[in-house]
Design a protein around this motif. Structure first.
Motif, PDB file in Angstrom:
ATOM      1  N   ALA A   7       0.803  -1.229   0.000  1.00 51.09           N
ATOM      2  CA  ALA A   7       0.000   0.000   0.000  1.00 51.09           C
ATOM      3  C   ALA A   7       0.836   1.280   0.000  1.00 51.09           C
ATOM      4  O   ALA A   7       0.564   2.181  -0.781  1.00 51.09           O
ATOM      5  N   PRO A   8       1.865   1.417   0.855  1.00 50.66           N
ATOM      6  CA  PRO A   8       2.615   2.676   0.827  1.00 50.66           C
ATOM      7  C   PRO A   8       3.277   2.937  -0.518  1.00 50.66           C
ATOM      8  O   PRO A   8       3.496   4.081  -0.896  1.00 50.66           O
ATOM      9  N   TYR A   9       3.572   1.880  -1.269  1.00 49.27           N
ATOM     10  CA  TYR A   9       4.269   2.058  -2.538  1.00 49.27           C
ATOM     11  C   TYR A   9       3.334   2.659  -3.579  1.00 49.27           C
ATOM     12  O   TYR A   9       3.639   3.684  -4.177  1.00 49.27           O
ATOM     13  N   TYR A  10       2.176   2.026  -3.807  1.00 52.10           N
ATOM     14  CA  TYR A  10       1.346   2.503  -4.900  1.00 52.10           C
ATOM     15  C   TYR A  10       0.734   3.871  -4.593  1.00 52.10           C
ATOM     16  O   TYR A  10       0.361   4.608  -5.493  1.00 52.10           O
ATOM     17  N   GLU A  11       0.641   4.232  -3.317  1.00 49.22           N
ATOM     18  CA  GLU A  11       0.109   5.548  -2.993  1.00 49.22           C
ATOM     19  C   GLU A  11       1.090   6.650  -3.373  1.00 49.22           C
ATOM     20  O   GLU A  11       0.729   7.815  -3.473  1.00 49.22           O
ATOM     21  N   SER A  12       2.376   6.312  -3.606  1.00 51.59           N
ATOM     22  CA  SER A  12       3.380   7.318  -3.944  1.00 51.59           C
ATOM     23  C   SER A  12       3.714   7.336  -5.435  1.00 51.59           C
ATOM     24  O   SER A  12       4.698   7.906  -5.831  1.00 51.59           O
ATOM     25  N   LEU A  13       2.886   6.660  -6.264  1.00 55.68           N
ATOM     26  CA  LEU A  13       3.177   6.620  -7.693  1.00 55.68           C
ATOM     27  C   LEU A  13       3.188   8.019  -8.294  1.00 55.68           C
ATOM     28  O   LEU A  13       4.040   8.365  -9.088  1.00 55.68           O
ATOM     29  N   GLY A  14       2.223   8.831  -7.927  1.00 53.52           N
ATOM     30  CA  GLY A  14       2.222  10.232  -8.341  1.00 53.52           C
ATOM     31  C   GLY A  14       2.120  10.399  -9.851  1.00 53.52           C
ATOM     32  O   GLY A  14       1.520   9.610 -10.562  1.00 53.52           O
ATOM     33  N   SER A  15       2.762  11.467 -10.357  1.00 56.61           N
ATOM     34  CA  SER A  15       2.715  11.802 -11.773  1.00 56.61           C
ATOM     35  C   SER A  15       3.868  11.139 -12.505  1.00 56.61           C
ATOM     36  O   SER A  15       4.966  10.986 -11.967  1.00 56.61           O
ATOM     37  N   GLY A  16       3.624  10.733 -13.744  1.00 55.79           N
ATOM     38  CA  GLY A  16       4.643  10.041 -14.514  1.00 55.79           C
ATOM     39  C   GLY A  16       5.632  10.980 -15.177  1.00 55.79           C
ATOM     40  O   GLY A  16       5.359  12.154 -15.401  1.00 55.79           O
ATOM     41  N   VAL A  17       6.807  10.451 -15.495  1.00 54.77           N
ATOM     42  CA  VAL A  17       7.847  11.170 -16.241  1.00 54.77           C
ATOM     43  C   VAL A  17       8.286  10.270 -17.384  1.00 54.77           C
ATOM     44  O   VAL A  17       8.687   9.119 -17.158  1.00 54.77           O
ATOM     45  N   TYR A  18       8.188  10.762 -18.626  1.00 51.97           N
ATOM     46  CA  TYR A  18       8.621   9.971 -19.777  1.00 51.97           C
ATOM     47  C   TYR A  18      10.023  10.392 -20.197  1.00 51.97           C
ATOM     48  O   TYR A  18      10.309  11.572 -20.355  1.00 51.97           O
ATOM     49  N   TRP A  19      10.891   9.379 -20.383  1.00 53.59           N
ATOM     50  CA  TRP A  19      12.259   9.621 -20.847  1.00 53.59           C
ATOM     51  C   TRP A  19      12.827   8.348 -21.439  1.00 53.59           C
ATOM     52  O   TRP A  19      12.696   7.269 -20.858  1.00 53.59           O
TER      53      TRP A  19
ATOM     54  N   GLN B 261      12.168   6.265 -23.935  1.00 53.31           N
ATOM     55  CA  GLN B 261      11.276   5.144 -24.229  1.00 53.31           C
ATOM     56  C   GLN B 261      10.759   4.433 -22.990  1.00 53.31           C
ATOM     57  O   GLN B 261      10.441   3.237 -23.026  1.00 53.31           O
ATOM     58  N   ALA B 262      10.646   5.155 -21.896  1.00 53.74           N
ATOM     59  CA  ALA B 262      10.147   4.522 -20.669  1.00 53.74           C
ATOM     60  C   ALA B 262       9.423   5.543 -19.801  1.00 53.74           C
ATOM     61  O   ALA B 262       9.681   6.745 -19.883  1.00 53.74           O
ATOM     62  N   LEU B 263       8.511   5.036 -18.965  1.00 55.48           N
ATOM     63  CA  LEU B 263       7.804   5.853 -17.983  1.00 55.48           C
ATOM     64  C   LEU B 263       8.378   5.590 -16.597  1.00 55.48           C
ATOM     65  O   LEU B 263       8.537   4.436 -16.184  1.00 55.48           O
ATOM     66  N   TYR B 264       8.670   6.671 -15.877  1.00 52.96           N
ATOM     67  CA  TYR B 264       9.208   6.613 -14.514  1.00 52.96           C
ATOM     68  C   TYR B 264       8.189   7.283 -13.595  1.00 52.96           C
ATOM     69  O   TYR B 264       7.557   8.259 -13.966  1.00 52.96           O
ATOM     70  N   TRP B 265       8.092   6.768 -12.371  1.00 52.30           N
ATOM     71  CA  TRP B 265       7.052   7.341 -11.520  1.00 52.30           C
ATOM     72  C   TRP B 265       7.360   7.321 -10.034  1.00 52.30           C
ATOM     73  O   TRP B 265       6.663   7.945  -9.261  1.00 52.30           O
ATOM     74  N   ALA B 266       8.370   6.634  -9.560  1.00 50.34           N
ATOM     75  CA  ALA B 266       8.494   6.479  -8.108  1.00 50.34           C
ATOM     76  C   ALA B 266       9.923   6.688  -7.608  1.00 50.34           C
ATOM     77  O   ALA B 266      10.609   5.737  -7.281  1.00 50.34           O
ATOM     78  N   PRO B 267      10.402   7.924  -7.529  1.00 50.24           N
ATOM     79  CA  PRO B 267      11.750   8.134  -6.992  1.00 50.24           C
ATOM     80  C   PRO B 267      11.825   7.998  -5.482  1.00 50.24           C
ATOM     81  O   PRO B 267      12.912   7.984  -4.918  1.00 50.24           O
TER      82      PRO B 267
END
Length: 377
Positions: free
Chosen positions: A204-216, A218-224
């Motif tokens: 649960a704590p992980y998916y709640e921090s997905l937030g907004s995506g960043v494309y770079w 050829q990939a999507l990043y979302w969880a720093p």
């Protein structure tokens, strides 16, 4: 004496007809025109409108500003207030429901937007190009309304060279009471959703921090901020692990600019937290290196409210320039003043006062960079 005027007129008409009927020649001419002229010429004829909207032209056209400004809670703010040019749009009024619209993500000129409809607040998504004032409604994900309640992430992938047909990526729980997630992908080429073979499990704590995506790249990043961060490769539809610097506390910013992925951390040596390290990801994703070391102490002389408020500030954006010395940061300081800080000359200037519109800190998911593009959605 021979009168040549009719012949000259005929020659001119023939030349105009030749240019107008030769798409390749017309493209070569129009590629050299400024953005405002290209948008105006779209109304000349259906043929010109079609020609200027197709990929052979939109992918070649380069006479656009890299990024003239950004949106904060749907409000457009230019980076350069003194020398800003007239933009095709400064708000999102082209959306059929502008009052309920929310920008989810910006990606190389396109905006992924969400709006709520009906008594139950059903979420509907769309892709919008604010430059051309075009909007494409995204159909509901496969699975209907019940599945919509389990959506935890929607991300947009688009680039004029490595992802010319934009994709919308959806992460949703397989079942309401499970931590197993499935992935669906929408393509502008097929105008359909498909279910990916990839799936994953998050607590649960992980998916709640997905937030907004960043494309770079050829990939999507979302969880720093997660313990074991992942990214999703669009071309192969694979989830892969993402490495981060060993010290990942005090994360201030995570985003992309001009083909560079950035992570900004506070430097531990700074008691005032005004010393920052701007990391950049290697193109092969094998690691990070420090691209800039930034000291914001110079801002204290011009903006003493930073020190009186316990050195409070927010880093909203890192914008790379066409030249190395044109890179700048966008910073919110106490009082909701927006500062543009030039990294090379270590100087800052106020570009906007948000105090009349926004009270308190700004969520990073509410900040979206605007980039001009003429690609059709």
């Amino acid at each position: 004496m021979v009168n040549t005027r009719p012949r000259t007129k005929k020659t001119r008409n023939q030349s105009g007809a030749l240019i107008g009927s030769n798409d390749d020649l017309l493209i070569e001419i129009l590629l050299r025109l400024p953005l405002t002229s290209v948008l105006r010429f779209k109304s000349v004829s259906k043929n010109w409108s079609s020609l200027l909207s197709r990929q052979p032209f939109t992918l070649l056209y380069k006479n656009v500003s890299i990024s003239p400004g950004f949106y904060v809670r749907n409000m457009y703010i230019p980076f350069d207030v003194e020398n800003q040019i007239a933009l095709p749009i400064c708000n999102l009024d082209i959306h059929p429901h502008p009052c309920s619209i929310r920008i989810v993500q910006s990606c190389n000129g396109l905006l992924l937007c969400c709006s709520k409809h009906g008594i139950q607040g059903e979420r509907k998504y769309s892709v919008l190009n604010p430059t051309t004032r075009q909007i494409a409604l995204i159909p509901s994900v496969l699975g209907g309304r019940k599945l919509q309640k389990n959506i935890r992430f929607m991300g947009l992938a688009f680039h004029q060279t490595d992802c010319v047909d934009y994709k919308v990526v959806c992460f949703h729980r397989a079942k309401p009471d499970e931590d197993m997630f499935r992935i669906q992908i929408y393509s502008s080429e097929t105008r359909r959703w498909k279910i990916s073979d990839e799936s994953f499990s998050f607590s649960a704590p992980y998916y709640e921090s997905l937030g907004s995506g960043v494309y770079w790249n050829q990939a999507l990043y979302w969880a720093p901020f997660s313990v074991n961060p992942l990214y999703f490769k669009i071309d192969t539809e694979e989830l892969q692990s993402l490495s981060f610097p060993s010290t990942r506390s005090n994360v201030l910013y995570f985003g992309e600019s001009r083909g560079h992925l950035h992570l900004v951390l506070k430097a531990n040596r700074s008691e005032t937290h005004l010393h920052l390290n701007v990391y950049e990801m290697l193109n092969d994703r094998s690691g990070w290196f420090v691209k800039y070391r930034v000291d914001l102490d110079e801002l204290l002389n011009s903006y003493p409210e930073i020190s009186t408020c316990f050195y409070e500030f927010q880093l909203l954006d890192v914008v790379r320039g066409e030249e190395e010395d044109e890179t700048f940061m966008v910073i919110r300081i106490p009082g909701n003043n927006i500062i543009r800080y030039d990294v090379a000359n270590k100087s800052g200037k106020q570009i906007y006062d948000l105090s009349s519109f926004i009270d308190g800190p700004i969520n990073h998911a509410e900040v979206h960079r605007y980039i001009e593009t003429i690609v059709s959605v």
